[in-house]
Write a protein that holds these residues in place. Structure first.
Motif, PDB file in Angstrom:
ATOM      1  N   ARG A   1       1.299  -1.773   0.117  1.00 42.10           N
ATOM      2  CA  ARG A   1      -0.299   0.249   0.091  1.00 42.10           C
ATOM      3  C   ARG A   1       0.752   1.180  -0.200  1.00 42.10           C
ATOM      4  O   ARG A   1       0.381   2.016   0.553  1.00 42.10           O
TER       5      ARG A   1
ATOM      6  N   GLU B   1      -2.000   3.061  -3.650  1.00 44.68           N
ATOM      7  CA  GLU B   1      -3.243   2.323  -3.309  1.00 44.68           C
ATOM      8  C   GLU B   1      -3.955   1.953  -5.031  1.00 44.68           C
ATOM      9  O   GLU B   1      -3.269   3.211  -6.051  1.00 44.68           O
TER      10      GLU B   1
ATOM     11  N   GLN C   1      -6.993   1.173  -7.571  1.00 45.54           N
ATOM     12  CA  GLN C   1      -8.431   2.032  -7.422  1.00 45.54           C
ATOM     13  C   GLN C   1      -9.553   0.797  -7.730  1.00 45.54           C
ATOM     14  O   GLN C   1      -9.712   0.860  -7.276  1.00 45.54           O
TER      15      GLN C   1
ATOM     16  N   ASP D   1      -7.450  -2.820   1.920  1.00 47.08           N
ATOM     17  CA  ASP D   1      -8.677  -1.233   0.989  1.00 47.08           C
ATOM     18  C   ASP D   1      -8.214   0.013   2.392  1.00 47.08           C
ATOM     19  O   ASP D   1      -6.975   0.283   3.016  1.00 47.08           O
ATOM     20  N   ASP D   2      -9.558   0.644   2.169  1.00 40.17           N
ATOM     21  CA  ASP D   2      -9.379   1.445   3.310  1.00 40.17           C
ATOM     22  C   ASP D   2      -8.435   2.106   4.440  1.00 40.17           C
ATOM     23  O   ASP D   2      -8.511   2.478   5.130  1.00 40.17           O
ATOM     24  N   ASP D   3      -8.747   0.692   5.574  1.00 41.08           N
ATOM     25  CA  ASP D   3      -9.470   0.252   6.946  1.00 41.08           C
ATOM     26  C   ASP D   3      -7.821   0.511   6.780  1.00 41.08           C
ATOM     27  O   ASP D   3      -6.541  -0.182   6.569  1.00 41.08           O
TER      28      ASP D   3
END
Lengths: 367, 254
Positions: free
Chosen positions: B63, B66, B68, B80-82
């Protein structure tokens, strides 16, 4: 033809006229006719200025006495400064309470020296004490109102004491606030970013005199009557906000100079944002901008003289007030020279310490 | 395209899985529908012309970049965004950079202890012992008290490898680890990497060191224009390249 050296050539000393004092003189002062002439002219100017200045300030000056009559020679009359020195140092602080100011400054002097000198033990505890306990102690020592110490209202504070209070509190608050603002300005979070940008651009865009004037005159008009904030505190907050905006931009310059790889390496090791800032990015960024930080500190230290426009008597204002004493008319030169030397010694010390710090923190070629 | 041949050390436990991964820089489509499974103990070499997305590919796995579209699953954790997921993945993946990226204000030892102490919360003594073990393994323990600026490029890169190993990662990513080195220093770094491979570390390595690829890899990926063009075991890949683009690339670098 083949060349083959079987033994290394010995190193020879350099020619004698290129080393030592003679070599230095030849190289730096008398390397050509023009330079020789410039050297002579320079020496003549030094000869015309330095001895008279020294005569005035030191050799022909009057040092002891209690009144103007003691000043009989041609030189400076330091008696003026000597007689008024307590006022210059403490302003209108009651003389029976001077010990409180002296204690407080001695304590911070010891603490700071402890932190700055390399070989002292237990720096962590001392630093924590300086940051968290000392301000409380200093507050009660300066202001009083507890432990049987009578209250000394801030309008009585003045002189060098006030200058140092404004400058040290200003520096110790402006640096951390500036760092947070710089991080905020580089943050990807829109609220933190826009807050920092607006804060920095607002405070950088107004002159300090305006800030002080607003804090002293305008703010009370808009505040409710029963909520009175001390004038000194208002000025202090103004100075802190003003200088932290400058500090933020200095620190941002350092942050931008750190290669992206450092951020990535810290991230890849799993360090969180704050940990990577504290352990990886800021130590490097702050080291890079030591000259800029000290520049801002020095500017802040000298800018504190502006508080005289809102009726706070810092060192310069107290000395100027003393010029108006009918018993001591005509000694403004001595007064200004005294103030200038105090400022110069302070600022030069900061500058020297910062150079020492830069050398100490240099760890080979930064990547 | 031949399928992956599992070697002796390779188990069928999937360490990294990419499913339909797409990534854009602005309008530029840098990764196009990447599907990849990395098994435990595999040594994968990724090569390809400059700008083909090979660095981006491995940087997506922890990461630093990122993606998409698509899924990236590392050790069972979906990226993921966590932030907690990202954090967990980064603790499990070590990364070595082309420019070493050692922290120049810290000594070699402090570089190695920083993350174990502040991320894994190890006691400093223990972290130092671990660091010394790995510094010994990359044969640089005698330089532990020096600053990175006092070391040669090869030494710095070996320290960088040790620094990553101190976090006990189960996967190592290498992003062109020898490209910034002088020729005589490349070998000392590659030797360390070969040792690591023999110990069964799961490795993904972006490199142009084809000798290294032949020695340690059990799979070579060739990428061009954001796609995995060819995937094969090293002998087949070098001796018998399938696509024209691979042939062209190999003719240019060998």
């Amino acid at each position: 033809m083949t060349v083959l050296l079987t033994t290394p050539s010995p190193s020879l000393p350099p020619p004698s006229n290129s080393v030592g004092i003679v070599g230095w003189l030849r190289k730096n002062l008398f390397s050509s006719l023009l330079n020789s002439i410039l050297t002579c002219v320079g020496l003549y100017i030094v000869y015309r200025i330095v001895p008279p200045a020294l005569n005035w300030a030191l050799f022909q000056a009057d040092w002891v006495g209690t009144s103007k009559e003691a000043c009989t020679s041609d030189g400076a009359c330091w008696v003026f400064v000597g007689v008024r020195i307590k006022q210059f140092l403490f302003g209108f602080y009651p003389s029976s309470e001077y010990w409180r100011v002296v204690t407080s400054f001695s304590l911070v002097g010891v603490l700071v020296a402890w932190l700055l000198i390399e070989s002292t033990p237990k720096k962590g505890i001392v630093a924590a004490f300086t940051i968290f306990c000392y301000p409380i102690i200093a507050y009660f020592l300066f202001y009083g109102g507890a432990f049987g110490l009578p209250v000394v209202e801030t309008y009585k504070w003045g002189g060098l004491m006030l200058t140092l209070i404004l400058a040290t509190i200003g520096m110790f608050c402006a640096l951390p606030i500036g760092i947070v603002l710089a991080l905020g300005r580089r943050s990807s979070m829109p609220i933190a970013k826009s807050f920092s940008v607006i804060f920095i651009e607002f405070w950088r865009g107004v002159p300090l005199i305006t800030v002080l004037f607003m804090s002293s005159v305008m703010l009370p008009i808009f505040m409710p009557e029963d909520l009175q904030i001390d004038k000194l505190l208002r000025a202090l907050i103004g100075i802190i906000f003003f200088q932290s905006a400058y500090m933020a931009e200095v620190v941002r310059g350092g942050l931008q100079a750190i290669p992206k790889g450092q951020y990535e390496a810290a991230e890849a090791l799993g360090l969180s944002y704050w940990k990577s800032m504290v352990f990886v990015i800021l130590p490097q960024a702050l080291k890079l901008v030591i000259p800029g930080i000290v520049n801002t500190f020095i500017a802040l230290f000298k800018d504190t003289t502006l508080v005289l426009i809102i009726g706070l008597f810092d060192l310069l204002a107290v000395v100027q007030a003393a010029f108006a004493d009918p018993k001591w008319l005509g000694f403004s030169v001595e007064g200004y020279v005294f103030v200038a030397s105090v400022y110069w010694v302070s600022c030069f010390s900061m500058s020297r310490y910062s150079q020492h710090l830069e050398k100490k923190l240099h760890t080979g070629h930064a990547r | 395209m031949t399928t992956v041949q599992a070697g002796q050390q390779v188990s069928d436990e999937v360490m990294v899985e990419l499913r339909g991964v797409n990534k854009w820089y602005g309008d530029f489509h840098v990764l196009k529908n990447i599907n990849l499974k990395v098994y435990k103990g595999e040594r994968i070499i990724i090569c390809g012309p400059s700008g083909c997305g090979k660095s981006t590919l491995i940087r997506c796995m922890n990461r630093l970049e990122e993606h998409q579209e698509g899924d990236i699953v590392v050790s069972g954790i979906t990226l993921d965004d966590d932030l907690k997921h990202i954090d967990k993945v980064r603790r499990d993946i070590g990364m070595v950079f082309q420019q070493f990226n050692l922290f120049p204000h810290l000594t070699v030892m402090e570089n190695c202890c920083l993350a174990p102490v502040w991320v894994q919360k190890k006691p400093r003594k223990e972290a130092e012992a671990t660091a010394l073990k790995f510094l010994n393994r990359v044969q640089i323990a005698d330089q532990a008290d020096k600053f990175p600026g006092q070391l040669s490029g090869g030494q710095q890169q070996r320290v960088a490898i040790a620094r990553s190993l101190c976090m006990n990662p189960s996967i190592m990513l290498f992003d062109e680890p020898t490209s910034a080195l002088d020729p005589e220093m490349i070998k000392e770094v590659l030797d360390v990497m070969v040792d690591l491979a023999h110990e069964g570390m799961t490795m993904l390595c972006v490199t142009h060191e084809m000798g290294f690829a032949k020695t340690v890899a059990n799979r070579v990926l060739f990428m061009d224009a954001g796609e995995i063009i060819e995937e094969n075991d090293p002998d087949e890949f070098f001796d018998n390249p399938q696509s024209d683009r691979t042939k062209l690339f190999l003719s240019q670098i060998l």
